[in-house]
Design an enzyme around this catalytic site. Structure first.
Site, PDB file in Angstrom:
ATOM      1  N   ASP A  73       4.201 237.021  55.219  1.00 51.33           N
ATOM      2  CA  ASP A  73       2.996 237.851  55.431  1.00 51.33           C
ATOM      3  C   ASP A  73       1.527 237.334  55.227  1.00 51.33           C
ATOM      4  O   ASP A  73       0.896 237.888  54.940  1.00 51.33           O
ATOM      5  CB  ASP A  73       3.053 239.234  54.668  1.00 51.33           C
ATOM      6  CG  ASP A  73       3.181 238.959  53.105  1.00 51.33           C
ATOM      7  OD1 ASP A  73       3.730 237.837  52.723  1.00 51.33           O
ATOM      8  OD2 ASP A  73       2.461 239.648  52.186  1.00 51.33           O
ATOM      9  N   LYS A 185       4.252 245.868  50.714  1.00 48.69           N
ATOM     10  CA  LYS A 185       3.630 244.975  49.652  1.00 48.69           C
ATOM     11  C   LYS A 185       2.086 245.010  49.245  1.00 48.69           C
ATOM     12  O   LYS A 185       1.219 245.367  50.093  1.00 48.69           O
ATOM     13  CB  LYS A 185       3.949 243.551  49.908  1.00 48.69           C
ATOM     14  CG  LYS A 185       3.207 242.639  49.057  1.00 48.69           C
ATOM     15  CD  LYS A 185       3.548 241.146  49.381  1.00 48.69           C
ATOM     16  CE  LYS A 185       2.304 240.303  49.123  1.00 48.69           C
ATOM     17  NZ  LYS A 185       2.633 238.837  49.584  1.00 48.69           N
ATOM     18  N   GLU A 225       3.401 244.193  42.790  1.00 50.85           N
ATOM     19  CA  GLU A 225       3.131 242.880  42.639  1.00 50.85           C
ATOM     20  C   GLU A 225       2.071 242.599  41.944  1.00 50.85           C
ATOM     21  O   GLU A 225       0.886 242.160  42.620  1.00 50.85           O
ATOM     22  CB  GLU A 225       3.426 241.926  43.782  1.00 50.85           C
ATOM     23  CG  GLU A 225       3.108 240.551  43.892  1.00 50.85           C
ATOM     24  CD  GLU A 225       3.042 239.513  45.086  1.00 50.85           C
ATOM     25  OE1 GLU A 225       3.210 240.134  46.066  1.00 50.85           O
ATOM     26  OE2 GLU A 225       3.064 238.615  44.957  1.00 50.85           O
ATOM     27  N   GLU A 227       0.695 239.617  40.268  1.00 53.91           N
ATOM     28  CA  GLU A 227       0.875 238.251  40.110  1.00 53.91           C
ATOM     29  C   GLU A 227       0.095 237.659  38.939  1.00 53.91           C
ATOM     30  O   GLU A 227      -0.874 237.856  38.880  1.00 53.91           O
ATOM     31  CB  GLU A 227       0.820 237.309  41.198  1.00 53.91           C
ATOM     32  CG  GLU A 227       0.867 236.113  41.089  1.00 53.91           C
ATOM     33  CD  GLU A 227       0.835 234.879  42.370  1.00 53.91           C
ATOM     34  OE1 GLU A 227       0.858 235.762  43.532  1.00 53.91           O
ATOM     35  OE2 GLU A 227       0.930 233.679  42.222  1.00 53.91           O
ATOM     36  N   LYS A 267       8.009 242.883  42.218  1.00 57.38           N
ATOM     37  CA  LYS A 267       7.622 241.163  42.450  1.00 57.38           C
ATOM     38  C   LYS A 267       6.754 240.419  41.148  1.00 57.38           C
ATOM     39  O   LYS A 267       5.648 240.413  41.500  1.00 57.38           O
ATOM     40  CB  LYS A 267       6.914 241.385  43.860  1.00 57.38           C
ATOM     41  CG  LYS A 267       6.779 239.773  44.326  1.00 57.38           C
ATOM     42  CD  LYS A 267       6.684 239.781  45.992  1.00 57.38           C
ATOM     43  CE  LYS A 267       6.310 238.614  46.333  1.00 57.38           C
ATOM     44  NZ  LYS A 267       6.496 238.189  47.820  1.00 57.38           N
ATOM     45  N   SER A 336      11.854 236.705  46.571  1.00 55.70           N
ATOM     46  CA  SER A 336      10.654 237.559  47.701  1.00 55.70           C
ATOM     47  C   SER A 336       9.697 236.266  47.734  1.00 55.70           C
ATOM     48  O   SER A 336       8.491 236.290  47.450  1.00 55.70           O
ATOM     49  CB  SER A 336       9.968 238.561  47.035  1.00 55.70           C
ATOM     50  OG  SER A 336       9.118 238.984  48.273  1.00 55.70           O
ATOM     51  N   TYR A 398      -3.862 234.170  48.710  1.00 59.68           N
ATOM     52  CA  TYR A 398      -2.827 234.561  49.609  1.00 59.68           C
ATOM     53  C   TYR A 398      -3.233 235.186  50.869  1.00 59.68           C
ATOM     54  O   TYR A 398      -3.792 235.911  50.970  1.00 59.68           O
ATOM     55  CB  TYR A 398      -1.746 235.445  49.068  1.00 59.68           C
ATOM     56  CG  TYR A 398      -0.307 235.247  49.704  1.00 59.68           C
ATOM     57  CD1 TYR A 398       0.379 234.147  49.504  1.00 59.68           C
ATOM     58  CD2 TYR A 398       0.144 236.288  50.560  1.00 59.68           C
ATOM     59  CE1 TYR A 398       1.599 233.847  50.221  1.00 59.68           C
ATOM     60  CE2 TYR A 398       1.429 236.058  51.142  1.00 59.68           C
ATOM     61  CZ  TYR A 398       2.039 234.758  51.100  1.00 59.68           C
ATOM     62  OH  TYR A 398       3.217 234.662  51.858  1.00 59.68           O
TER      63      TYR A 398
END
Ligand code: 13P
Length: 398
Positions: A73, A185, A225, A227, A267, A336, A398
């Site tokens: 993605d 997500k 998620e 991160e 995630k 993932s 990202y």
């Protein structure tokens, strides 16, 4: 609409949903407590939440033994950087060619249960003219969609960021469901060298919780998620400390927003030392710290923990996952990955049609290795030098 999409959409309880949003609601398990504005608090009625059963089923399908998620993605900007690394222009046709290669790798569904798509891909066809979503469904892979709108500076913080995308999210998630997506997500980040400040952690947790509630309301299983970036020279204990704080806060707000825990997927980043720390951790140490964190913070109602790779090398990410699956866990502990699944594949392809098969084979090698790691049976034998190269990029977006 194709047959595959039509079958997926059959279970969509749209009418129920509209009735459901009229009242104030508090979800508990698979039930919804609806309190009408016109009635007294004692007149609470209990009814099944419109998507609860489907959410639980979707989450369980994705968290099925020996399978994990292919994150494909990348935003157009990030995809452009990937294409640039192999000397290709960032055109829609090149992105389409690359994503066609990924989704149509033969037998991918043996190892991959879900694929996260960027919006362009969700509405795109393959180079052969078939909907990408249909190719995935035929491969027994659940289509998912990145719904966040990326990171921007967080005013009042220590040069930290926050994640945009809540405005208008419910109309987007409803449309994505219609298009065949069944999970979502939202990636936000926490930086250790920049603090993290209490403000940044709270904002990250609150945003994730609001997004999760909105996604579930549209029938999409939210991947949660936060991160924790690899950037920094801190040791593994510091990562552990920050991760405990972040996950405590995330679950506090998930509960406050009445998110159905059985219908989410997590995630997380693995608990590792910062990328610039001189002490490196073994897979056993990463597994010990990460599992300790999960046991302390993640309720067993959550069906799946799908790790991101975060700049680890392909082999490192697989070895660490394998180490975490040496004894049974309360949740499905899986992957993932984007970079740790795609890196060798992209390089092998190099934009040449004659390399498509070889590139698909390398994707399948990585997918199978991680499938074995999910089952705790990966040995690490016969891995290429390319797969052992780290992919950490300072300040990665990202
Ligand atoms: P990496 O595995 O490359 O970290 O990406 C996973 C992802 O989807 C980040 O949101």
């Amino acid at each position: 609409m194709s047959a595959a999409s039509a079958t997926l959409l059959k279970s969509s309880p749209i009418i129920d949903k509209f009735e459901w949003v009229k009242g104030q609601s508090l979800r508990q398990g698979s039930a919804t407590f609806v309190q009408r504005h016109s009635t007294s608090p004692s007149a609470l009625t209990v009814r099944a939440s419109s998507y609860a059963d489907e959410l639980v089923k979707t989450a369980k399908t994705i968290a099925s033994p020996g399978r994990g998620i292919l994150a494909m993605d990348e935003s157009n900007a990030t995809c452009g950087k990937r294409l640039d690394s192999i000397g290709l222009e960032n055109t829609e046709a090149n992105r389409q060619a690359y994503r066609t290669l990924l989704v149509s790798a033969p037998g991918l569904g043996n190892y991959i249960s879900g694929a996260i798509l960027f919006e362009e891909t969700l509405y795109q066809s393959t180079t052969e003219g078939k909907k990408m979503v249909d190719v995935l469904v035929e491969q027994n892979i659940v289509p998912g969609i990145k719904v966040d709108k990326g990171l921007v500076p967080l005013p009042g913080s220590n040069n930290e960021s926050w994640c945009q995308g809540l405005d208008g999210l419910s109309s987007r998630t409803a449309a994505y469901y219609q298009q065949g997506a069944r999970f979502a997500k939202w990636r936000t980040v926490v930086s250790i060298p920049n603090g993290p400040s209490a403000l940044a952690v709270k904002e990250a947790a609150w945003g994730l919780a609001r997004y999760a509630a909105i996604s579930q309301d549209s029938g999409l299983v939210p991947i949660v998620e936060p991160e924790i970036l690899l950037d920094g020279d801190h040791g593994i204990d510091r990562t552990f400390e920050v991760a405990q704080k972040v996950w405590a806060e995330v679950f506090f707000y998930l509960a406050e927003n009445n998110v159905l825990f059985e219908g989410i997927l997590l995630k997380p980043s693995m608990v590792t030392p910062g990328a610039e720390c001189k002490d490196k951790a073994t897979p056993q140490q990463v597994a010990d710290y990460t599992l300790k964190l999960l046991h302390r913070r993640i309720p067993p109602a959550v069906p799946g923990i799908m790790f991101l790779s975060g700049g680890q090398s392909e082999v490192e990410a697989t070895l660490n996952l394998n180490a975490m699956n040496q004894s049974p866990n309360p949740w499905h502990v899986s992957f993932s990955y984007a970079r740790a699944l795609q890196n060798t594949c992209l390089k092998t392809w190099g934009g040449r049609p004659e390399n498509v098969k070889a590139a698909q084979d390398t994707l399948l090698v990585r997918a199978k290795a991680n499938s074995l790691a999910q089952l705790g049976k990966y040995t690490g034998e016969g891995e290429s030098e390319e797969a052992k190269k780290g992919m950490f990029v300072k300040g990665y977006v990202y």
